[in-house]
Structure formats: structure tokens, C-alpha cells
Design a protein around this motif. Structure first.
Motif: not given
Length: 162
Positions: A55-59
């Protein structure tokens, strides 16, 4: 080392979704669709179907994370959970869904528990111990809000024909 209460910190939501349990299960296990629904996760892909995914997350501040997740429970159509790993051999988080059949609706409980591994939450608490409790609670509140947003978006998408 003092982690200021990060390890074991937890949050969760309980939402009644207007979908049959099997329909909701199909969404919850559709890792490749999380980017459509989540405020933070923009990409997910199975590495080994039913066992591991990335998974890849962006804040909001633009910071991005890339994680590997190991499925810890998959009891169709009632429970789905996974541990989240960064660069360490110990997980820094555990996510889980529990679904309860309510006929044409499903009661879903989603939870997050911080593990012993390293994470942004832990780094923030250690770097600013005087604000650790406030920062931890703020992140837990944000995660709970994101869970509600994700479940609402998932419900809307799954109710619409593709």
C-alpha cells in the motif's frame, strides 16, 4: 525507551452499511480499490492473493509512505485484518474489519491498533514528548474520521453498477 503510549493505542468505528455482507466483503478485500475510497491510501495491490499486499499512502503535508501488509485474519465474510510493516521486522500497526450480517445491511466494525514498530506517530511522540498525548490522540481521531470516510465512499461505490 519510552514510547509515550504509542504502542497499543487504538481507535475504531462502527458503521451500519446498506449492503449485504457478501457485497461489503468484496469491497473490503478489494485492496486494489482502496485508492478510490481512502483519504490517505492512494494505491494498493496484492503481492500474494489473500496473504500479502502493498500500500502507498499520501498525507496532507505531502509525505508519502510505502508499506507491506501481511494478512493475519481472513474469515470470509466476517473478519479481515492485517499487520503493517515498514522497514522493520515488527509491525507498526494492525487494521481489522469485523462484519455482522443484518439482512440487507451489514454492521461493520473497523479498528486500528498501533504496534511496536516505528512509525510517524512514534517519531512525533519521541521528538515532542510534551505534546505526545495530544499528538497521539489527534492522529487516532484522524484515523477514525478516515475510516468513516472510506466506509462511506466504499458503500457508495459498491451500490453503483460498475
Amino acid at each position: 525507551m519510552n514510547d509515550y503510549g504509542v504502542t497499543g493505542s487504538t481507535t475504531g468505528v462502527e458503521v451500519l452499511i446498506k449492503l449485504h455482507i457478501e457485497e461489503l466483503w468484496s469491497g473490503i478485500t478489494a485492496i486494489d480499490r482502496y485508492g478510490e475510497w481512502s483519504p490517505e491510501c492512494y494505491y494498493g495491490a496484492w503481492l500474494e492473493e489473500g496473504a500479502r499486499f502493498e500500500a502507498r499512502n499520501r498525507f496532507k503535508d505531502g509525505f508519502e509512505t510505502y508499506v507491506t501488509c501481511t494478512v493475519t485474519v481472513m474469515q470470509a465474510p466476517h473478519r479481515f485484518g492485517w499487520d503493517v510493516y515498514g522497514d522493520e521486522d515488527v509491525p507498526f500497526a494492525h487494521w481489522e474489519y469485523e462484519l455482522q450480517d443484518q439482512g440487507d445491511k451489514t454492521l461493520v466494525r473497523q479498528s486500528f491498533t498501533h504496534g511496536p514498530g516505528n512509525s510517524g506517530m512514534r517519531i512525533g511522540a519521541v521528538e515532542n514528548p510534551e505534546r505526545a498525548a495530544e499528538a497521539i490522540q489527534g492522529r487516532l481521531d484522524q484515523l477514525a474520521a478516515n475510516m468513516r470516510s472510506t466506509l462511506t465512499a466504499m458503500e457508495s461505490a459498491l451500490r453503483m453498477p460498475r
